[in-house]
Design an enzyme around this catalytic site. Structure first.
Site, PDB file in Angstrom:
ATOM      1  N   ARG A 148     -36.402  27.921 -58.363  1.00 51.24           N
ATOM      2  CA  ARG A 148     -36.478  26.975 -57.243  1.00 51.24           C
ATOM      3  C   ARG A 148     -37.882  26.421 -57.071  1.00 51.24           C
ATOM      4  O   ARG A 148     -38.065  25.312 -56.567  1.00 51.24           O
ATOM      5  CB  ARG A 148     -35.957  27.645 -55.962  1.00 51.24           C
ATOM      6  CG  ARG A 148     -36.720  28.873 -55.547  1.00 51.24           C
ATOM      7  CD  ARG A 148     -35.953  29.708 -54.528  1.00 51.24           C
ATOM      8  NE  ARG A 148     -34.923  30.540 -55.152  1.00 51.24           N
ATOM      9  CZ  ARG A 148     -34.146  31.376 -54.470  1.00 51.24           C
ATOM     10  NH1 ARG A 148     -34.258  31.474 -53.153  1.00 51.24           N
ATOM     11  NH2 ARG A 148     -33.235  32.099 -55.087  1.00 51.24           N
ATOM     12  N   LYS A 188     -37.714  42.039 -63.768  1.00 45.42           N
ATOM     13  CA  LYS A 188     -36.284  42.346 -63.812  1.00 45.42           C
ATOM     14  C   LYS A 188     -36.114  43.741 -64.396  1.00 45.42           C
ATOM     15  O   LYS A 188     -36.346  43.952 -65.578  1.00 45.42           O
ATOM     16  CB  LYS A 188     -35.563  41.329 -64.691  1.00 45.42           C
ATOM     17  CG  LYS A 188     -35.468  39.955 -64.052  1.00 45.42           C
ATOM     18  CD  LYS A 188     -34.517  39.050 -64.799  1.00 45.42           C
ATOM     19  CE  LYS A 188     -34.462  37.674 -64.162  1.00 45.42           C
ATOM     20  NZ  LYS A 188     -33.782  37.670 -62.853  1.00 45.42           N
TER      21      LYS A 188
HETATM   22  N1  BES Z   1     -32.532  33.229 -63.492  1.00 47.19           N
HETATM   23  C1  BES Z   1     -32.274  34.051 -62.376  1.00 47.19           C
HETATM   24  C2  BES Z   1     -30.822  33.971 -61.898  1.00 47.19           C
HETATM   25  C3  BES Z   1     -29.784  34.547 -62.829  1.00 47.19           C
HETATM   26  C4  BES Z   1     -29.355  35.841 -62.635  1.00 47.19           C
HETATM   27  C5  BES Z   1     -29.207  33.778 -63.789  1.00 47.19           C
HETATM   28  C6  BES Z   1     -28.376  36.361 -63.452  1.00 47.19           C
HETATM   29  C7  BES Z   1     -28.227  34.304 -64.608  1.00 47.19           C
HETATM   30  C8  BES Z   1     -27.789  35.593 -64.426  1.00 47.19           C
HETATM   31  C9  BES Z   1     -33.164  33.639 -61.198  1.00 47.19           C
HETATM   32  O1  BES Z   1     -34.405  33.177 -61.541  1.00 47.19           O
HETATM   33  C10 BES Z   1     -33.343  34.855 -60.376  1.00 47.19           C
HETATM   34  O2  BES Z   1     -33.935  35.772 -60.859  1.00 47.19           O
HETATM   35  N2  BES Z   1     -32.830  34.843 -59.152  1.00 47.19           N
HETATM   36  C11 BES Z   1     -32.920  35.948 -58.300  1.00 47.19           C
HETATM   37  C12 BES Z   1     -33.222  35.454 -56.924  1.00 47.19           C
HETATM   38  C13 BES Z   1     -33.562  36.541 -55.959  1.00 47.19           C
HETATM   39  C14 BES Z   1     -34.908  37.131 -56.291  1.00 47.19           C
HETATM   40  C15 BES Z   1     -33.572  35.971 -54.564  1.00 47.19           C
HETATM   41  C16 BES Z   1     -31.590  36.690 -58.329  1.00 47.19           C
HETATM   42  O3  BES Z   1     -30.549  36.043 -58.328  1.00 47.19           O
HETATM   43  O4  BES Z   1     -31.600  37.909 -58.384  1.00 47.19           O
HETATM   44 MN    MN Z   2     -35.811  34.744 -61.808  1.00 45.90          MN
END
Ligand code: BES
Ligand code: MN
Ligand code: ZN
Length: 496
Positions: A346, A270
Site C-alpha cells: 500500500r 514474514k
Molecule cells: N504481499 C502480502 C500479502 C499476501 C499475503 C499476498 C499472502 C499473498 C499471500 C502483503 O504485503 C502483506 O504482507 N500484507 C500483510 C498486511 C498486514 C501486515 C496488515 C498481511 O496480509 O499479512
Molecule cells: Mn508484505
C-alpha cells in the site's frame, strides 16, 4: 499452436485426438456418428460399462490402436437446457488435460456449438485449450519433451463467424502467458530492473510509449512512501509507465499493478506460516497489468488510451530499510506512520495512485496481492473488489464474469478508517487484523482524488494456485489479464 474452425462433418474429420462434448442423454443418438469415425463395434458397450451418460464433468477416454484417431475423450456437458459457455470451457479444459505425448499433433474438438453464438463459443474453447496446455519449462536445464498441441480444429463451426474470434485468442493468451511467466519467475531473475526491461520489450515490440522513473526522478516527484520501501533493498527501484495511444482518444484509463518482486516483510519479517518462500508472486498485480498491455497493444482498441503503471521494488532488510515506526511522506503530502513494514504494498501503491491521478484519467483500476486477509475471506478462486463507484463495479464484474474469473465486491466501510488513524502522523499503514483487506482498501483511497472513479482488486489469493484448475495449471494463474482486457474493450464512460 494453430487454432482453426472447420465446417466438416465429424465423420469426415481426421486427426490424432478428439474431444467430444456430449449432452446428457444424447449419446445413443450420436453413436452412429462416432462409429463411422472409428469403426469400433464395442463403443456402445464401453459407454455402458463406464456408465457414461453425458452428465456434467463425466469423462471417458478411449484409446484406439488402429486408424489415425488414437484417442477420443468424451466429456459430459450435462443437460442441454442448463448448458453455459463456461461448461464448454471446462469440458475443453478436461479434454486437453488428457493429451499425452504421441497424441498431441492434431486435436479436434466436437461440441454442440449450435446452442451458442458461434464466435463466442469458438473463442472460449480455443482460449481454454491454450491456457490449459501452458507449461513453463524456462528454468529446467533438461526440459523433458513438453507436450505440444500443434493444431486444434473446432469441428462443425462456421469458418467465417468463428475465424474473427479465433484471431483474438493469440494476443489475449500471449498476455496471460506473459503474466504467468512474470509471476513464476524467481526473485533473483525478475528483479525490479528486469521488470522494467520486460516493459521495455513490450514498448519496442508493439510501439507503446515508455517512461521509466529511476530513484532520483521518483525523489523529485516526492514519492517518499514508495522509496522508503525500496531503500531496504540493494536493488534499485524502477517506476514503470507504459502508454497505449489509440487513433482517437475518447477515454483515458490507468491500470496500476503492485510490483514487489519479493516481499520478505522487511523488519516485520514474514515468519512462521506466512510463506515467505512464495513471495516472488507479490508482483502479481504488475504481471496482470503488463499482460493486459501485451494484449491491448496488439488488439488496439480504437478509443481508449491506457496507461500501465508499476512502482517496482523489493521489500528487504538492509541497514537503510524502514524501521517499524518510521514516518514517511507520500507524494500528495500525506504522512504515514509505518507501524508494520510488511504492509509495504500500500505504501508503493500510494505514490503510484497519486501519479495516476495527475494523468487526469476517466478511471483508475489497481490490482494487488495486497492482503492475506483477502485470501482468508475469498480463497484462491475469487478476487476482492473495492470501489465506491457502482458503475465501475458493474463493469468490472461483468468483464470478469465474461472471462470466467472470480470476483466479489467487498464493502468500503468508511467507519473502519478509524483503524488506520495515527496519533502522530496523518495515517498509519495498518489497522487491526479483523477486516484487514478493508482497511487496506481505505488506506489506498486516501491517495486517490475523489473525483476520479477508482477500483481496487485484491488478487492475493487468485494470482497463484496450488492445484491444477480449469484453464490454469498449478502455479501462476495470470488472473486479471482477461478481465482487464474485456473491461478496456468495452469501456465507454463512467460518471462519478
Ligand atoms: N504481499 C502480502 C500479502 C499476501 C499475503 C499476498 C499472502 C499473498 C499471500 C502483503 O504485503 C502483506 O504482507 N500484507 C500483510 C498486511 C498486514 C501486515 C496488515 C498481511 O496480509 O499479512
Ligand atoms: Mn508484505
Ligand atoms: Zn506484499
Amino acid at each position: 499452436m494453430q487454432i482453426s474452425a472447420i465446417s466438416k462433418e465429424i465423420n469426415e474429420w481426421s486427426g490424432s485426438l478428439l474431444i467430444a462434448g456430449v449432452l446428457e442423454g444424447t449419446i445413443e443418438n450420436q453413436l452412429h456418428l462416432f462409429n463411422t469415425l472409428i469403426k469400433d463395434t464395442y463403443l456402445s458397450q464401453k459407454f455402458n460399462d463406464a456408465k457414461f451418460e453425458g452428465k456434467k464433468n463425466q469423462k471417458l477416454s478411449i484409446e484406439f490402436i488402429e486408424g489415425t484417431i488414437k484417442k477420443i475423450v468424451f466429456v459430459g456437458l450435462g443437460k442441454a437446457e442448463n448448458l453455459l459457455i463456461d461448461d464448454l470451457r471446462k469440458a475443453a479444459s478436461i479434454g486437453t488435460r488428457q493429451v499425452s505425448p504421441g497424441y498431441e499433433a492434431k486435436l479436434g474438438i466436437f461440441f454442440p456449438w449450435d446452442a451458442f453464438d458461434q464466435s463466442s463459443a469458438a473463442f472460449a474453447v480455443g482460449e481454454a485449450v491454450r491456457l490449459t496446455s501452458f507449461k513453463d519449462i524456462r528454468f529446467k536445464s533438461d526440459p523433458k519433451e513438453s507436450i505440444q498441441i500443434k493444431e486444434v480444429e473446432l469441428i462443425g463451426l462456421d469458418v467465417k463467424l468463428a475465424g474473427i474470434a479465433i484471431a483474438e485468442i493469440n494476443p489475449i493468451c500471449e498476455g496471460v502467458k506473459l503474466a504467468r511467466e512474470l509471476v513464476a519467475a524467481p526473485p533473483n531473475f525478475l528483479t525490479p530492473s528486469q521488470l522494467a526491461k520486460e516493459a521495455e520489450k513490450l514498448a519496442i515490440e508493439f510501439g507503446l510509449d515508455l517512461k521509466i522513473l529511476d530513484q532520483k526522478e521518483c525523489e523529485k516527484e516526492g514519492m517518499g512512501a514508495y522509496l522508503a520501501v525500496a531503500k531496504g533493498s540493494d536493488l534499485k527501484p524502477s517506476f514503470i509507465h507504459l502508454k497505449y495511444s489509440p487513433k482517437i482518444t475518447k477515454n483515458k484509463i490507468v491500470l496500476i499493478g503492485k510490483g514487489l518482486t519479493f516481499d520478505s516483510g522487511g523488519y516485520n519479517l514474514k515468519v512462521g506460516a506466512s510463506q515467505i518462500e512464495k513471495m516472488k508472486y507479490d508482483m502479481g498485480g504488475s504481471a496482470s497489468v503488463l499482460g493486459a498491455a501485451r494484449a491491448i497493444a496488439e488488439l488496439k482498441p480504437i478509443n481508449t488510451e491506457v496507461h500501465f503503471i508499476v512502482a517496482a521494488c523489493e521489500n528487504m532488510i538492509n541497514g537503510s530499510a524502514l524501521h517499524p515506526g518510521d514516518i514517511v511522506k507520500a507524494s500528495n503530502g500525506k504522512t504515514i506512520e509505518v507501524n508494520n513494514t510488511d504492509a509495504e504494498g500500500r505504501l508503493t501503491l500510494a505514490d503510484a495512485l497519486v501519479y495516476a491521478c495527475k494523468l487526469q484519467p476517466d478511471a483508475i483500476v489497481d490490482l494487488a496481492t495486497l492482503t492475506g486477509a483477502c485470501v482468508i475471506a475469498l480463497g484462491d478462486e475469487i478476487a476482492g473488489l473495492w470501489t465506491d463507484n457502482d458503475q465501475l463495479s458493474e463493469q468490472l464484474i461483468s468483464a470478469a464474469n465474461k472471462a470466467g474469473e472470480g470476483i466479489w465486491r467487498m464493502p468500503m466501510q468508511d467507519s473502519y478508517k478509524a483503524g488506520i488513524k495515527s496519533s502522530i502522523a496523518d495515517l498509519q499503514n495498518t489497522g487491526p487484523r479483523p477486516g484487514g483487506s478493508i482497511t487496506a482498501a481505505l488506506f489506498l483511497k486516501e491517495f486517490v482524488k475523489s473525483s476520479i472513479p477508482w477500483a481496487h482488486i485484491d488478487i492475493a489469493g487468485t494470482c497463484w494456485t496450488e492445484k491444477d484448475r480449469d484453464l490454469t495449471p498449478k502455479g501462476a494463474t495470470g488472473y486479471g489479464v482477461r478481465t482487464l482486457v474485456n473491461w478496456i474493450r468495452e469501456f465507454n464512460f463512467i460518471s462519478n
